[in-house]
Design an enzyme around this catalytic site. Structure first.
Site, short mmCIF file in Angstrom:
data_model
loop_
_atom_site.label_atom_id
_atom_site.label_comp_id
_atom_site.label_asym_id
_atom_site.label_seq_id
_atom_site.Cartn_x
_atom_site.Cartn_y
_atom_site.Cartn_z
N LYS A 79 0.77 -0.60 0.08
CA LYS A 79 -0.44 -0.18 0.33
C LYS A 79 0.92 1.35 -0.15
O LYS A 79 1.71 1.01 0.76
CB LYS A 79 -0.84 -0.04 1.24
N SER A 154 -9.67 2.07 3.21
CA SER A 154 -8.67 2.70 2.22
C SER A 154 -8.06 2.06 1.26
O SER A 154 -7.25 1.79 0.21
CB SER A 154 -8.02 3.59 3.13
N SER A 178 -9.66 0.03 7.62
CA SER A 178 -9.39 -0.38 6.16
C SER A 178 -8.74 -1.36 5.20
O SER A 178 -8.74 -1.42 4.31
CB SER A 178 -8.56 1.13 6.16
N1 GLN Z 1 -13.18 4.07 6.54
C1 GLN Z 1 -12.25 5.34 7.99
C2 GLN Z 1 -12.42 6.18 7.68
O1 GLN Z 1 -12.34 6.77 6.67
C3 GLN Z 1 -11.24 4.06 7.97
C4 GLN Z 1 -10.09 3.89 7.51
C5 GLN Z 1 -9.02 3.24 7.29
O2 GLN Z 1 -9.11 2.58 8.05
N2 GLN Z 1 -7.56 3.98 7.53
O3 GLN Z 1 -11.23 7.13 8.48
#
Ligand code: GLN
Length: 496
Positions: A79, A154, A178
């Site tokens: 990532k 994400s 995420s």
């Molecule tokens: N969807 C969540 C957010 O927008 C989690 C994002 C994440 O875990 N990086 O913060």
């Protein structure tokens, strides 16, 4: 032998060990497949030359008769939140376009030391803020099950690359879901370890008290292989834990007391939180999850009704704490030290303003503003402090639950993957994180394993949450489930 890209990480490792293929051949195959599927928007950078050189070195070690670890010579991708020496790192932000890190993140370095070949960097939501991969400054990533749909986020592209069989495994990060949510929406397996299990050093910070690295792959077995190499104390991360790393691979099949071959989960108490099976969860997700619970039961587990009464509150709590930490972490992008700087500006303040206005996307700006607001004098007590208190209560609720169960099971996401561009309201997006946020706030390990196909034939995930440092138990449970089911073997038809 099936096509190289159809093999799991463990199978690729065996193919290398038995001489059926070489790391160079495997890596070239992976590079060709990545090049043939650019429509998925998965990769922000591909390092063909670097990858082939690392692969050749692995082949040379093998040819020289050295005893090699299981990951030596297998290609994966990171990532783009992990900094990498020799490959650009952008966090999918315009702010870091062209940024080259002088060092590797600890997780990247550990995998490198295990002989892994890193083929490139994967798209994601900007600074890991989002749940659809729609917040990337470099375009959307597409769900291989239906390319008009989101892959989640994400770590969206980390999931896409595995689901589309571009690579057998990837790294992801999980702050509020995420790893688990994109894994669920693309039909793959992913685990967010206990906070402190994997070093955050060199992981671009979003919300430091929540951020964790973890593996994403097709099977629990592959996740165990990768997590083994990624885990461990690191003095360069102040919240890294001095916790022994168990043998995650051995734990997959370690027999439980009293278990039989048919009932490997004998004695396992699976907590079923009523808040995870109520209103707001779509019927197809509920049905797949209920069937998965029945499957766990038939494997010997006992289902226990539990309650996590503050589940709903995890949304406001997370969306105060995470932006608060983000507003602080992202203050470093000021156009002075690194990253984007506005071309034209007046005084220093004007330079900051223009640089940040140009460099950050809308969601990142929204969170910086929310975070700055909840930390500001006069509001701190009302929002940030209250959120911290509730965070503790959410963690306490889990401890109460773990007095009567060993793992907690339920949905990851309330629905299957939605169409790209179909959401215009950020609050609606935040609400969809309801089942992943609680474990994040508590710092607990959580994973997602494919457990069915829902509406439109799209994948549904089963979430397993464990107590602190109990990743091995989650992996064991998911592995037993995967030995008895084939959901993790389903592949998107369009990409045969
Ligand atoms: N969807 C969540 C957010 O927008 C989690 C994002 C994440 O875990 N990086 O913060």
């Amino acid at each position: 032998m099936s096509a190289l890209h159809d093999l799991t990480l463990a199978q690729q490792s065996q193919a290398l060990a038995s001489g059926q293929t070489t790391s160079v051949a495997l890596t070239q195959h992976v590079l060709d497949r990545i090049a043939a599927h650019t429509e998925l928007g998965a990769f922000l950078h591909v390092d063909a030359e670097g990858a082939l050189a690392v692969a050749a070195a692995s082949d040379a070690r093998r040819a020289a008769g050295q005893s090699l670890g299981a990951l030596d010579g297998v290609p994966i991708a990171h990532k783009d939140i992990f900094v990498t020496q020799g490959q650009p790192t952008t966090a999918a932000s315009k702010m870091l376009r062209g940024y080259q890190s002088p060092f590797d993140a600890t997780v990247v370095a550990k995998l490198k030391a295990a002989g892994v070949v890193s083929v490139g960097k994967l798209n994601c939501d900007e600074f890991a803020m989002g749940g659809a991969n729609e917040n990337s400054a470099y375009g959307v990533a597409r769900n291989p099950w239906d390319t008009t749909r989101i892959p989640g986020g994400s770590s969206g592209a980390s999931a896409v690359a595995v689901a589309a069989r571009l690579v057998a495994a990837t790294t992801g990060t999980d702050t509020g879901g995420s790893i688990r949510q994109p894994a669920a929406l693309t039909g793959i397996t992913g685990i967010k370890p206990t906070y402190g299990r994997c070093s955050r050093f060199g992981m671009i910070a979003f919300a430091s008290s929540l951020d964790q690295a973890g593996p994403m792959a097709r099977t629990a077995e592959d996740c165990a292989l990768l997590l083994q190499a990624m885990s461990g104390f690191d003095e360069r991360d102040a919240t890294s834990a001095q916790q022994p790393v168990p043998d995650f691979v051995a734990a997959l099949t370690a027999p439980r007391a009293g278990a039989t071959a048919d009932q490997p989960l004998t004695g396992l108490r699976v907590g079923v939180p009523k808040e995870f099976f109520g209103e707001g969860v779509s019927a197809d997700v509920l049905a797949a999850n209920r069937a998965a619970l029945a499957q766990l039961e038939s494997l010997g587990a006992t289902l226990v009704d539990i309650s996590l009464p503050r589940t709903e509150l995890s949304i406001p709590v997370y969306y105060i704490i995470a932006p608060a930490e983000a507003s602080s972490n992202l203050s470093r992008y000021d156009g002075v030290k690194f990253g984007h700087r506005a071309a034209k500006y007046g005084d220093l303040n004007d330079m900051y303003r223009k640089t940040r206005a140009e460099g950050f996307g809308a969601e990142v700006k929204r969170r910086i503003m929310i975070g700055t607001y909840v930390l500001s004098h006069g509001y701190y007590d009302a929002y940030y402090l209250q959120a911290q208190k509730l965070r503790r209560m959410i963690a306490d609720d889990f401890q109460a639950a773990f007095r009567v169960c060993d793992v907690i099971a339920g949905p990851v996401s309330p629905t299957v993957a939605r169409p790209i561009g179909s959401s215009t309201d950020p609050v609606q997006e935040y609400l969809a994180d309801i089942f992943t946020l609680p474990a994040s706030l508590a710092g607990l390990p959580g994973m997602s394993a494919p457990c069915g196909l829902g509406e439109h034939g799209l994948p549904v995930g089963l979430q397993l949450i464990g107590n602190y440092w109990q990743e091995a138990q989650l992996l064991h449970t998911a592995h037993a489930f995967q030995q008895a089911t084939d959901w993790h073997q389903r592949a998107p038809a369009a990409l045969a």
